[in-house]
Design a protein around this motif. Structure first.
Motif, mmCIF file in Angstrom:
data_model
loop_
_atom_site.group_PDB
_atom_site.id
_atom_site.type_symbol
_atom_site.label_atom_id
_atom_site.label_comp_id
_atom_site.label_asym_id
_atom_site.label_seq_id
_atom_site.Cartn_x
_atom_site.Cartn_y
_atom_site.Cartn_z
ATOM 1 N N GLY A 125 0.631 -1.186 -0.092
ATOM 2 C CA GLY A 125 0.200 -0.004 0.019
ATOM 3 C C GLY A 125 0.530 1.125 0.058
ATOM 4 N N GLN A 294 -9.821 4.455 0.321
ATOM 5 C CA GLN A 294 -9.482 3.068 0.751
ATOM 6 C C GLN A 294 -8.054 2.938 0.952
ATOM 7 O OE1 GLN A 294 -11.352 -0.645 -1.021
ATOM 8 N NE2 GLN A 294 -12.410 0.959 -2.293
ATOM 9 N N LEU A 296 -5.787 5.052 1.610
ATOM 10 C CA LEU A 296 -5.312 5.802 2.814
ATOM 11 C C LEU A 296 -5.829 5.147 4.132
ATOM 12 C CD1 LEU A 296 -5.969 9.618 1.644
ATOM 13 C CD2 LEU A 296 -3.680 8.173 2.221
ATOM 14 N N VAL A 297 -7.056 4.741 4.041
ATOM 15 C CA VAL A 297 -7.583 4.053 5.476
ATOM 16 C C VAL A 297 -6.651 2.746 5.334
ATOM 17 C CG1 VAL A 297 -9.401 2.864 6.274
ATOM 18 C CG2 VAL A 297 -9.525 4.872 5.249
ATOM 19 N N GLN A 298 -6.542 2.077 4.510
ATOM 20 C CA GLN A 298 -5.616 0.798 4.488
ATOM 21 C C GLN A 298 -4.362 1.037 4.913
ATOM 22 O OE1 GLN A 298 -5.634 -0.928 0.811
ATOM 23 N NE2 GLN A 298 -7.742 -1.858 1.104
ATOM 24 N N GLU A 300 -3.308 3.356 7.107
ATOM 25 C CA GLU A 300 -3.289 3.874 8.107
ATOM 26 C C GLU A 300 -3.365 2.418 9.195
ATOM 27 O OE1 GLU A 300 -2.534 6.466 9.850
ATOM 28 O OE2 GLU A 300 -2.982 5.974 11.818
ATOM 29 N N LEU A 301 -4.307 1.866 8.832
ATOM 30 C CA LEU A 301 -4.633 0.503 9.671
ATOM 31 C C LEU A 301 -3.260 -0.298 9.727
ATOM 32 C CD1 LEU A 301 -8.048 -0.727 8.552
ATOM 33 C CD2 LEU A 301 -7.497 0.412 10.628
ATOM 34 N N LEU A 302 -2.609 -0.535 8.623
ATOM 35 C CA LEU A 302 -1.176 -1.405 8.629
ATOM 36 C C LEU A 302 -0.206 -0.674 9.280
ATOM 37 C CD1 LEU A 302 -1.557 -2.483 4.724
ATOM 38 C CD2 LEU A 302 -2.303 -3.765 6.651
ATOM 39 N N ILE B 124 -6.895 -6.734 -1.804
ATOM 40 C CA ILE B 124 -5.279 -6.781 -1.496
ATOM 41 C C ILE B 124 -5.152 -7.970 -0.436
ATOM 42 C CG2 ILE B 124 -5.802 -4.767 0.475
ATOM 43 C CD1 ILE B 124 -3.310 -3.567 -0.596
ATOM 44 N N GLN B 298 -3.119 -8.803 8.390
ATOM 45 C CA GLN B 298 -3.631 -7.766 7.501
ATOM 46 C C GLN B 298 -5.047 -7.899 6.935
ATOM 47 O OE1 GLN B 298 -0.525 -7.395 4.597
ATOM 48 N NE2 GLN B 298 0.824 -6.171 5.967
ATOM 49 N N LEU B 301 -7.667 -7.156 9.439
ATOM 50 C CA LEU B 301 -7.789 -5.972 9.391
ATOM 51 C C LEU B 301 -8.588 -5.338 8.182
ATOM 52 C CD1 LEU B 301 -4.630 -4.502 10.943
ATOM 53 C CD2 LEU B 301 -6.755 -5.075 12.044
ATOM 54 N N LEU B 302 -8.263 -5.621 7.104
ATOM 55 C CA LEU B 302 -8.972 -5.188 6.057
ATOM 56 C C LEU B 302 -10.367 -5.616 5.925
ATOM 57 C CD1 LEU B 302 -5.712 -5.432 3.470
ATOM 58 C CD2 LEU B 302 -6.784 -3.312 4.988
ATOM 59 N N MET B 305 -12.266 -3.450 8.323
ATOM 60 C CA MET B 305 -12.430 -2.348 7.455
ATOM 61 C C MET B 305 -13.578 -2.361 6.743
ATOM 62 S SD MET B 305 -10.014 0.074 5.192
ATOM 63 C CE MET B 305 -10.319 -0.816 3.670
ATOM 64 N N LEU B 309 -17.170 -0.150 6.894
ATOM 65 C CA LEU B 309 -17.455 0.803 6.154
ATOM 66 C C LEU B 309 -18.743 0.770 5.462
ATOM 67 C CD1 LEU B 309 -13.961 1.886 4.556
ATOM 68 C CD2 LEU B 309 -14.947 2.505 6.659
ATOM 69 N N PRO B 328 -8.959 14.090 0.825
ATOM 70 C CA PRO B 328 -8.667 12.440 0.850
ATOM 71 C C PRO B 328 -8.094 12.210 2.495
ATOM 72 C CG PRO B 328 -7.911 13.241 -1.142
ATOM 73 C CD PRO B 328 -8.246 14.278 -0.468
ATOM 74 N N ALA B 332 -9.944 10.186 5.152
ATOM 75 C CA ALA B 332 -9.741 8.968 5.804
ATOM 76 C C ALA B 332 -9.501 8.870 7.272
ATOM 77 C CB ALA B 332 -8.280 8.459 5.217
ATOM 78 N N LEU B 335 -12.881 8.077 8.800
ATOM 79 C CA LEU B 335 -13.298 6.956 8.638
ATOM 80 C C LEU B 335 -12.264 5.991 9.879
ATOM 81 C CD1 LEU B 335 -13.783 5.841 4.728
ATOM 82 C CD2 LEU B 335 -15.461 6.085 6.708
ATOM 83 N N VAL B 336 -11.312 6.200 9.779
ATOM 84 C CA VAL B 336 -10.235 5.474 10.718
ATOM 85 C C VAL B 336 -10.741 5.638 12.130
ATOM 86 C CG1 VAL B 336 -8.214 5.179 11.883
ATOM 87 C CG2 VAL B 336 -8.092 5.503 9.324
#
Lengths: 339, 339
Positions: A125, A294, A296-298, A300-302, B124, B298, B301-302, B305, B309, B328, B332, B335-336
């Motif tokens: 990502g 998506q 950016l959110v991914q 951040e989570l990672l 992903i 991962q 977590l995804l 997400m 969402l 953006p 993001a 959302l997080v």
């Protein structure tokens, strides 16, 4: 080391089209610097004007030369051009193969051209996040056309379809059977096919094969395949179809001598006009912004996951796994619980 | 529709080497079925015996034919072989190009061979998760050698280096300059080079170019490059180096007639022996399990997400972004916060 430019000054200069400021700003989003988000936030209102053109294809098709010829053609008609060469092939060395070659081709004295390359640096990502942000910066700096070049095949093509308004897939004669098979995937993202090295033996056959593939897809199947990536958003797909489909041209180019490059540029301008008239341009932008959201959110989570997993904890679990005391799924569940 | 086999029965049959059970079990991990985790958990204690061989290279090099010839060669020496053809190139159609071709090559009547293909289906990380699990299932089912074939170039190669004990990079004569450039990345993951289609013009030059690249890397730089992926784990790298480096061979093959395939098999067995003696085998397994752990975390977590969402929330934010009311990064962050 040069003194770092203060963030606000960087933003102001970038918006005036200052090249140094643009280069520095891209570095900051690439490095995920502290002020990266602030820069993108500040320039975002000034984006949405450039035509974003993705150029992809297998190694050996001459993509880089074609990009260079296209830049020349745009410049001859007075348009400014930004080029982002994205290289996902060298994750270990962090090298930027494409960019080095592009840079050599003689646009270096021209203020209307800005060329930048970007290679995989971080984990999953990271490149997607940095290149999406870099495109916004190029757009905000006022370039009329932005070319995103990436080496195929694979996931890279999906990415390019997600960031570009128009996708050019580059082919070359005589690339072997397996390439034919891969075209099934490329067919789904191409708005324009360019058969480069068209002075070589077999060019006519490659053109015919592509045209047959486009025809046998049938008109409706073609539209569906072609806009496969847009179907994810229901509204976008129906808008596109209501306005009538785009007929994918198969063009011959000889990038090294400039042959056919004018026609390619015309086709690009034609597609841009069609996008505007059909409503597909706005739909494509929504798709792109959704994809960036998506990404950016991914990311951040990672990043949170990376921070949360201590090396000791991970090493400990891996050792248990190696001893077959715990299986990977249970180990992962353990970790997720700890986040 | 056939009645689904109960999970425990599936597990028992798979561990006895039952092909149908193996096929069904792979489908369940691929579909992320409810009992997927339970299956992997149950068979995990029986894994770690097979030699995992990754085979990659650009389109047109004849990888699939080489895989088929290698299967034949292993069978002739009495070893059983599982093949997993991973195709990351067709994310939209979900097609499995490689597998179809491999399947046609005449091993279908042989109980000592199991061939399966897998294409990108989900977002992903989905393919990485499914293929890592499928390899464990093939291993638990008792295959002596497992070949993982993937089409290059790009992220796919990184993945293959992360799941295999030994990586074969396939080249072919006359693939153009750009291919040379990409080799810089391939150099970093190759344990063995196979120059396939070696009866064609230019084969000697391709071999020489690869050998020169290996030499100019220098002995120590070579080891570092070569084990680049293993350097992430400090212990692994030093173990490997202490035992003396592996000298990467460049072999010529003509897969279609079987030429050189015996030598390739010998080199693979040689690398396997070296891995065992040097301690690199255990280090590689730790690396692989660590990678799988990350992949699973991962993916989880995804998936969370995706569930969190709502489409409305996303659509709403995208519309605001399109109107330039929100950028953006801020969207993001919003959302997080909600996750």
């Amino acid at each position: 080391m040069p003194k770092p430019i203060p963030t606000q000054q960087l933003i102001d200069s970038l918006l005036k089209g200052d090249r140094l400021a643009l280069a520095r700003a891209i570095s900051r989003v690439e490095d995920d610097a502290e002020d990266a988000a602030r820069i993108v936030q500040a320039v975002f209102a000034h984006t949405g004007k450039a035509h974003l053109v993705g150029i992809t294809g297998a190694p050996g098709t001459g993509k880089s030369t074609l990009v260079s010829a296209l830049v020349e053609s745009y410049r001859a008609s007075g348009l400014t051009v930004g080029v982002l060469a994205v290289d996902p092939t060298s994750p270990f060395s962090g090298g930027a193969l494409l960019g080095d070659r592009v840079r050599m081709t003689g646009h270096s004295g021209d203020a209307g051209v800005f060329i930048r390359s970007m290679a995989t640096r971080r984990g999953i990502g990271g490149l997607a996040k940095a290149s999406a942000a870099a495109l916004l910066l190029l757009d905000a700096a006022g370039f009329d056309r932005i070319l995103v070049e990436t080496v195929g095949a694979g996931q890279a093509e999906v990415e390019i379809a997600s960031v570009a308004d128009t996708v050019v897939v580059v082919e070359a004669p005589g690339m072997g059977d397996e390439v034919q098979a891969i075209k099934a995937g490329l067919l789904e993202i191409a708005d324009i096919f360019a058969v480069n090295k068209a002075d070589r033996k077999g060019a006519a056959r490659t053109v015919a094969a592509l045209e047959m593939m486009l025809e046998t897809g049938g008109a409706s199947a073609q539209t569906i395949l072609h806009h496969g990536q847009r179907l994810e958003m229901g509204a976008a797909a129906s808008e596109t179809e209501a306005a009538g489909g785009w007929s994918i041209p198969v063009l011959k180019t000889v990038a090294i001598s400039g042959g056919g490059v004018g026609q390619l540029r015309d086709a690009l301008e034609g597609h841009r006009a069609w996008l505007g008239e059909s409503g597909a341009l706005a739909a494509g932008e929504r798709k792109r912004l959704d994809h960036m959201l998506q990404t950016l959110v991914q990311a951040e989570l990672l990043a949170r996951m990376e921070r949360a997993l201590s090396p000791e904890l991970r090493r400990n679990l891996v050792e248990k796994m190696q001893g077959r005391q715990i299986d990977p799924y249970s180990a992962a569940a353990d970790l997720v619980k700890k986040l």
